[in-house]
Design a protein around this motif. Structure first.
Motif, PDB file in Angstrom:
ATOM      1  N   GLU A 178      34.889 -35.969   8.459  1.00 64.17           N
ATOM      2  CA  GLU A 178      34.942 -36.537  10.135  1.00 64.17           C
ATOM      3  C   GLU A 178      33.773 -38.026  10.230  1.00 64.17           C
ATOM      4  N   GLU A 179      32.616 -37.212   9.632  1.00 62.17           N
ATOM      5  CA  GLU A 179      31.340 -38.235  10.049  1.00 62.17           C
ATOM      6  C   GLU A 179      31.182 -39.208   9.053  1.00 62.17           C
ATOM      7  N   TYR A 180      31.616 -38.776   7.705  1.00 70.30           N
ATOM      8  CA  TYR A 180      31.085 -39.438   6.610  1.00 70.30           C
ATOM      9  C   TYR A 180      32.499 -39.281   5.582  1.00 70.30           C
ATOM     10  N   PRO A 181      33.325 -40.523   5.938  1.00 69.20           N
ATOM     11  CA  PRO A 181      34.934 -40.488   5.204  1.00 69.20           C
ATOM     12  C   PRO A 181      34.471 -40.354   3.652  1.00 69.20           C
ATOM     13  N   GLU A 182      33.236 -40.803   3.023  1.00 65.02           N
ATOM     14  CA  GLU A 182      33.168 -40.579   1.655  1.00 65.02           C
ATOM     15  C   GLU A 182      33.280 -39.104   1.052  1.00 65.02           C
ATOM     16  N   ALA A 183      32.947 -38.240   2.227  1.00 67.48           N
ATOM     17  CA  ALA A 183      32.919 -36.803   1.838  1.00 67.48           C
ATOM     18  C   ALA A 183      34.100 -36.229   1.698  1.00 67.48           C
ATOM     19  N   GLN A 184      35.344 -36.819   1.968  1.00 72.03           N
ATOM     20  CA  GLN A 184      36.633 -36.301   1.800  1.00 72.03           C
ATOM     21  C   GLN A 184      36.719 -36.031   0.279  1.00 72.03           C
ATOM     22  N   ASP A 185      37.378 -34.903   0.129  1.00 76.60           N
ATOM     23  CA  ASP A 185      37.748 -34.777  -1.412  1.00 76.60           C
ATOM     24  C   ASP A 185      36.517 -34.453  -2.213  1.00 76.60           C
ATOM     25  N   PHE A 186      35.410 -34.586  -1.770  1.00 76.95           N
ATOM     26  CA  PHE A 186      34.313 -34.554  -2.841  1.00 76.95           C
ATOM     27  C   PHE A 186      33.996 -32.991  -3.064  1.00 76.95           C
ATOM     28  N   LYS A 187      34.636 -32.640  -4.212  1.00 78.66           N
ATOM     29  CA  LYS A 187      34.537 -31.150  -4.481  1.00 78.66           C
ATOM     30  C   LYS A 187      34.149 -31.314  -5.943  1.00 78.66           C
ATOM     31  N   LYS A 188      33.210 -30.774  -6.378  1.00 77.90           N
ATOM     32  CA  LYS A 188      32.697 -31.011  -7.696  1.00 77.90           C
ATOM     33  C   LYS A 188      31.963 -29.731  -8.218  1.00 77.90           C
ATOM     34  N   VAL A 189      32.012 -29.633  -9.548  1.00 76.12           N
ATOM     35  CA  VAL A 189      31.157 -28.605 -10.403  1.00 76.12           C
ATOM     36  C   VAL A 189      30.206 -29.302 -11.229  1.00 76.12           C
ATOM     37  N   PHE A 190      28.916 -29.093 -11.100  1.00 75.28           N
ATOM     38  CA  PHE A 190      27.882 -29.546 -11.955  1.00 75.28           C
ATOM     39  C   PHE A 190      27.196 -28.623 -12.710  1.00 75.28           C
ATOM     40  N   ILE A 191      27.227 -28.838 -14.286  1.00 75.48           N
ATOM     41  CA  ILE A 191      26.864 -27.954 -14.973  1.00 75.48           C
ATOM     42  C   ILE A 191      25.434 -28.696 -16.056  1.00 75.48           C
ATOM     43  N   ASN A 192      24.528 -28.119 -16.119  1.00 75.41           N
ATOM     44  CA  ASN A 192      23.249 -28.713 -16.894  1.00 75.41           C
ATOM     45  C   ASN A 192      22.931 -30.062 -16.426  1.00 75.41           C
ATOM     46  N   ALA A 193      23.117 -30.271 -15.164  1.00 72.43           N
ATOM     47  CA  ALA A 193      22.870 -31.674 -14.487  1.00 72.43           C
ATOM     48  C   ALA A 193      21.186 -31.972 -14.840  1.00 72.43           C
ATOM     49  N   GLN A 194      21.104 -33.353 -14.976  1.00 78.73           N
ATOM     50  CA  GLN A 194      19.640 -33.969 -15.191  1.00 78.73           C
ATOM     51  C   GLN A 194      19.878 -35.144 -13.973  1.00 78.73           C
ATOM     52  N   LEU A 195      18.766 -35.336 -13.419  1.00 72.93           N
ATOM     53  CA  LEU A 195      18.495 -36.381 -12.587  1.00 72.93           C
ATOM     54  C   LEU A 195      17.876 -37.400 -13.222  1.00 72.93           C
ATOM     55  N   VAL A 196      18.883 -38.710 -13.510  1.00 73.94           N
ATOM     56  CA  VAL A 196      18.217 -39.644 -14.219  1.00 73.94           C
ATOM     57  C   VAL A 196      17.114 -40.541 -13.714  1.00 73.94           C
ATOM     58  N   ARG A 197      17.540 -40.946 -12.261  1.00 72.73           N
ATOM     59  CA  ARG A 197      16.503 -41.625 -11.512  1.00 72.73           C
ATOM     60  C   ARG A 197      17.296 -41.595  -9.938  1.00 72.73           C
ATOM     61  N   GLU A 198      16.443 -41.977  -9.052  1.00 72.15           N
ATOM     62  CA  GLU A 198      16.665 -42.021  -7.844  1.00 72.15           C
ATOM     63  C   GLU A 198      16.142 -43.182  -7.168  1.00 72.15           C
ATOM     64  N   GLU A 199      16.906 -44.050  -6.171  1.00 70.66           N
ATOM     65  CA  GLU A 199      16.484 -45.319  -5.767  1.00 70.66           C
ATOM     66  C   GLU A 199      17.101 -45.526  -4.231  1.00 70.66           C
ATOM     67  N   GLY A 200      16.244 -46.423  -3.684  1.00 71.30           N
ATOM     68  CA  GLY A 200      16.603 -47.123  -2.253  1.00 71.30           C
ATOM     69  C   GLY A 200      15.270 -46.108  -1.326  1.00 71.30           C
ATOM     70  N   ASP A 201      15.531 -46.774  -0.132  1.00 65.44           N
ATOM     71  CA  ASP A 201      14.540 -46.178   0.817  1.00 65.44           C
ATOM     72  C   ASP A 201      14.799 -45.098   1.524  1.00 65.44           C
TER      73      ASP A 201
END
Ligand SMILES: [Zn+2]
Length: 190
Positions: free
Chosen positions: A67-90
């Motif tokens: 409701e507050e963040y429309p992009e959150a709709q249907d964001f259902k996922k499974v993450f295996i062996n995830a590696q954070l490559v990089r982060e950016e922004g303020d």
């Protein structure tokens, strides 16, 4: 099947998770149980260390934020062996909570854009996929769990000190959560 959730202070929450492969025993069932556990306890993410398995697996479903963040709709996922490559922004602040730390919600600063490499539930590889906003935020919180980091570890020292009593109460079962939890073993004083 609903799984019990490890409480603040449990050693598995401090451990870096191991990578798994597609032969990991009963992986489909584990993922199904994790979703059931997350929904029953009203979470938007759940990482394997929170159900007492020290492996690099986490799940998310951001739809309660839709409701507050429309992009959150249907964001259902499974993450295996995830590696954070990089982060950016303020960095931006967002109030986080955690099923392993019931009753505590605090603002945490994190970067808004991330690039993540990971395998999904079918063991398909996703290379440097970009996530932002609320999606990135939930992933960062869950990803931290697979590295043995809790959101309260990211708070300024004085804030964590103020929470000390509440945190130690959680680890001995004094909290308002209705779901079943696994507590750290009490140390026997000699
Ligand atoms: Zn958490």
């Amino acid at each position: 099947m609903m799984l019990p959730i490890t409480a603040y202070g449990h050693p598995v929450l401090k451990k870096k998770g191991e990578e798994i492969d597609k032969n990991y025993p009963e992986l489909d069932k584990l993922i199904e149980d994790m979703f059931e556990t997350m929904y029953e306890s009203n979470g938007v993410g759940l990482a394997a260390p929170q159900i007492n398995r020290s492996i690099r697996l986490f799940i998310v479903d951001a739809s309660p934020f839709a409701e507050e963040y429309p992009e959150a709709q249907d964001f259902k996922k499974v993450f295996i062996n995830a590696q954070l490559v990089r982060e950016e922004g303020d960095e931006w602040e967002f109030e986080e909570g955690c099923l392993s730390v019931p009753g505590i919600n605090e603002y945490v600063s994190r970067k808004p854009v991330i690039y993540l490499s990971y395998y999904d539930e079918n063991f398909e590889f996703h290379e440097e996929e970009k996530f932002d906003g609320i999606k990135a935020r939930i992933i960062q919180h869950e990803y931290d769990h697979t590295d043995g980091i809790l959101f309260v570890d990211r708070l300024p020292a004085f804030k964590k000190l103020l929470l000390k009593r509440k945190l130690s109460d959680i680890s001995v079962g004094k909290h308002g959560a209705k779901y079943k939890m696994i507590y750290p073993k009490k140390r026997v004083k000699k």
